[in-house]
Motif scaffolding. Structure first.
Motif, mmCIF file in Angstrom:
data_model
loop_
_atom_site.group_PDB
_atom_site.id
_atom_site.type_symbol
_atom_site.label_atom_id
_atom_site.label_comp_id
_atom_site.label_asym_id
_atom_site.label_seq_id
_atom_site.Cartn_x
_atom_site.Cartn_y
_atom_site.Cartn_z
ATOM 1 N N SER A 157 18.539 4.289 -4.533
ATOM 2 C CA SER A 157 18.168 5.412 -5.421
ATOM 3 C C SER A 157 18.968 6.673 -5.100
ATOM 4 C CB SER A 157 16.677 5.711 -5.290
ATOM 5 O OG SER A 157 16.395 6.257 -4.015
ATOM 6 N N SER B 29 0.824 -1.225 0.000
ATOM 7 C CA SER B 29 0.000 0.000 0.000
ATOM 8 C C SER B 29 0.849 1.261 0.000
ATOM 9 C CB SER B 29 -0.892 0.068 1.242
ATOM 10 O OG SER B 29 -1.458 -1.167 1.529
ATOM 11 N N THR C 213 0.387 -7.262 2.022
ATOM 12 C CA THR C 213 -0.097 -6.093 2.753
ATOM 13 C C THR C 213 -0.519 -6.476 4.165
ATOM 14 O OG1 THR C 213 -1.700 -4.285 2.775
ATOM 15 C CG2 THR C 213 -2.440 -6.356 1.792
ATOM 16 N N GLY C 214 -0.372 -5.514 5.076
ATOM 17 C CA GLY C 214 -0.842 -5.725 6.447
ATOM 18 C C GLY C 214 -2.248 -5.210 6.642
ATOM 19 N N ARG C 215 -2.828 -4.651 5.568
ATOM 20 C CA ARG C 215 -4.142 -4.010 5.709
ATOM 21 C C ARG C 215 -5.169 -4.652 4.782
ATOM 22 N NH1 ARG C 215 -2.524 2.264 5.017
ATOM 23 N NH2 ARG C 215 -0.491 1.490 4.362
HETATM 24 P P1 NDP Z 1 5.544 3.903 2.838
HETATM 25 O O1 NDP Z 1 5.432 4.191 4.283
HETATM 26 O O2 NDP Z 1 4.780 4.699 1.854
HETATM 27 O O3 NDP Z 1 5.179 2.367 2.580
HETATM 28 C C1 NDP Z 1 5.576 1.329 3.417
HETATM 29 C C2 NDP Z 1 4.488 0.265 3.467
HETATM 30 O O4 NDP Z 1 5.005 -0.863 4.173
HETATM 31 C C3 NDP Z 1 3.252 0.693 4.252
HETATM 32 O O5 NDP Z 1 2.314 1.386 3.468
HETATM 33 C C4 NDP Z 1 2.715 -0.658 4.701
HETATM 34 O O6 NDP Z 1 2.013 -1.271 3.617
HETATM 35 C C5 NDP Z 1 3.984 -1.480 4.940
HETATM 36 N N1 NDP Z 1 4.401 -1.449 6.350
HETATM 37 C C6 NDP Z 1 4.313 -0.423 7.226
HETATM 38 N N2 NDP Z 1 4.839 -0.751 8.420
HETATM 39 C C7 NDP Z 1 5.281 -2.014 8.296
HETATM 40 C C8 NDP Z 1 5.916 -2.922 9.176
HETATM 41 N N3 NDP Z 1 6.207 -2.594 10.439
HETATM 42 N N4 NDP Z 1 6.236 -4.147 8.719
HETATM 43 C C9 NDP Z 1 5.967 -4.493 7.450
HETATM 44 N N5 NDP Z 1 5.350 -3.673 6.553
HETATM 45 C C10 NDP Z 1 5.017 -2.456 6.980
HETATM 46 O O7 NDP Z 1 7.122 3.956 2.505
HETATM 47 P P2 NDP Z 1 7.824 4.085 1.083
HETATM 48 O O8 NDP Z 1 7.074 3.271 0.103
HETATM 49 O O9 NDP Z 1 8.132 5.507 0.805
HETATM 50 O O10 NDP Z 1 9.221 3.383 1.410
HETATM 51 C C11 NDP Z 1 9.255 2.001 1.668
HETATM 52 C C12 NDP Z 1 10.657 1.597 2.114
HETATM 53 O O11 NDP Z 1 11.567 1.776 1.041
HETATM 54 C C13 NDP Z 1 11.215 2.416 3.271
HETATM 55 O O12 NDP Z 1 11.972 1.580 4.126
HETATM 56 C C14 NDP Z 1 12.115 3.419 2.594
HETATM 57 O O13 NDP Z 1 13.123 3.892 3.456
HETATM 58 C C15 NDP Z 1 12.661 2.564 1.484
HETATM 59 N N6 NDP Z 1 13.151 3.348 0.359
HETATM 60 C C16 NDP Z 1 14.391 3.037 -0.094
HETATM 61 C C17 NDP Z 1 14.925 3.692 -1.153
HETATM 62 C C18 NDP Z 1 16.245 3.269 -1.686
HETATM 63 O O14 NDP Z 1 16.853 4.027 -2.444
HETATM 64 N N7 NDP Z 1 16.701 2.079 -1.361
HETATM 65 C C19 NDP Z 1 14.228 4.848 -1.752
HETATM 66 C C20 NDP Z 1 12.854 5.028 -1.270
HETATM 67 C C21 NDP Z 1 12.369 4.303 -0.220
HETATM 68 P P3 NDP Z 1 0.856 -2.385 3.884
HETATM 69 O O15 NDP Z 1 -0.066 -1.769 4.901
HETATM 70 O O16 NDP Z 1 0.241 -2.601 2.561
HETATM 71 O O17 NDP Z 1 1.560 -3.602 4.422
#
Ligand code: NDP
Length: 326
Positions: free
Chosen positions: A268, A156, A178-180
């Motif tokens: 990135s 999500s 997804t967790g939701r």
């Molecule tokens: P978001 O917060 O938008 O998305 C993360 C999603 O992960 C949530 O929407 C949720 O989705 C799920 N989530 C949230 N908490 C947890 C948890 N405790 N355990 C497992 N799943 C969880 O973040 P972004 O999409 O912006 O970034 C995602 C990750 O990617 C981050 O760690 C960020 O730092 C990393 N990132 C790395 C980059 C790189 O260059 N390597 C660049 C950009 C981001 P759901 O409810 O569907 O499970």
């Protein structure tokens, strides 16, 4: 100009809206009028003073922005040019996009692709660039449409949502972790063919499990990444880009040495300029235009402290675009 500024007060990070002069901006060849920035997980960490993302204060956060050049000492850019910036430590070590203006070295900018607006560029943002780099890494490793599904975690979120849309558009079958449950309809609308529970995927993985996936894009880390590796088919690949579930990786060498599975690292932030430019061009051509409107909302700088809490608690969905001029 209006900016969200982080200061350190008695050892704690405090965010406030301030009025700054353009002359206070850090050194750089190009001054940009910021039209949009966005909220990424790392911005949430920065605003809340976590993970030592920001170590120099005062700091303007915002790891990405898109806008128009207003002043340039660079041959490559002239006033009026549209540009996009992600990474390079902007919003961490160099003032970032949560302000009406930014000044940066020319090498950090990418010309906005012709058929993309600055709003679209930030609907995509660092999250979308990371999703695209992950897809490109899978392609390069030989994961092609028509085989087993590709599994995407953190579905999500910003990276997850855009990865699902890209993979679907390119003809892959996609499984969303997804967790939701409340996100299932949203994820189906992006093209996900099946939903998996984050809680089930976050259980201990056996060294090798039944094979389900041609590959994966992981934003979570820890047990979820370990499970993906154990369930990936021989010579498949998993792109690891995130850590929302933790920085650990409780796996064994078995997926690598008995199935030839590849673990592909995605960064990135320091991604070389040619690959970055190629990824933006791919995003301009491969991301369905209608998709972006459905996954994003526009907010003001005043909303950012609350939204930082929400993104860290996994409560946001899709992409949040910041308009510093609101
Ligand atoms: P978001 O917060 O938008 O998305 C993360 C999603 O992960 C949530 O929407 C949720 O989705 C799920 N989530 C949230 N908490 C947890 C948890 N405790 N355990 C497992 N799943 C969880 O973040 P972004 O999409 O912006 O970034 C995602 C990750 O990617 C981050 O760690 C960020 O730092 C990393 N990132 C790395 C980059 C790189 O260059 N390597 C660049 C950009 C981001 P759901 O409810 O569907 O499970």
């Amino acid at each position: 100009m209006k900016a969200l500024v982080l200061n350190q007060v008695e050892g704690k990070t405090v965010a406030s809206i301030e009025t700054l002069e353009s002359t206070q901006l850090p050194e750089g060849d190009v001054r940009v009028s910021v039209e949009y920035s966005s909220l990424n997980y790392k911005d949430g960490l920065a605003i809340k003073g976590l993970n030592k993302i920001v170590q120099q204060f005062p700091m303007v956060p915002g790891i990405d922005f898109a806008g128009e050049v207003v002043e340039s000492k660079s041959e490559a850019y002239k006033p009026g040019d549209k540009v996009v910036l992600t990474g390079w430590g902007v919003g961490e070590r160099h003032w970032g996009g949560y302000a009406q203006e930014a000044r940066v070295p020319e090498d950090w900018l990418v010309p906005l692709p012709e058929n993309m607006s600055s709003l679209q560029a930030m609907e995509i943002g660092t999250a979308g660039l990371t999703a695209m780099l992950s897809v490109m890494a899978l392609e390069h490793a030989g994961v092609m449409p028509g085989g087993k599904p590709v599994v995407v975690s953190g579905a999500s979120g910003g990276v997850g949502s855009i990865a699902i849309a890209l993979l679907t558009h390119l003809g892959y079958e996609v499984a969303a972790i997804t967790g939701r449950e409340s996100s299932h309809e949203y994820l189906s609308s992006l093209g996900a063919n099946m939903m998996l529970s984050r809680h089930e995927m976050a259980t201990d993985a056996r060294p090798l499990e039944k094979v389900y996936w041609a590959g994966g894009i992981d934003t979570v880390g820890d047990k979820v990444l370990a499970k993906m590796l154990a369930q990936t088919e021989p010579f498949g690949s998993v792109a690891a880009c995130g850590l929302v579930g933790g920085v650990g990786l409780p796996t064994t060498v078995m997926p690598f040495i008995l199935r030839g599975v590849n673990l592909l690292g995605i960064d990135s932030v320091m991604c070389p300029a040619p690959r970055r430019a190629a990824a933006w061009q791919r995003l301009a051509s491969d991301l369905p235009a209608t998709f972006l409107d459905n996954i994003s909302q526009i907010v003001s700088l005043e909303n950012m402290v609350d939204l930082a809490d929400q993104i860290l608690q996994g409560q946001t969905r899709g992409r949040i675009v910041v308009d510093p001029n609101l």
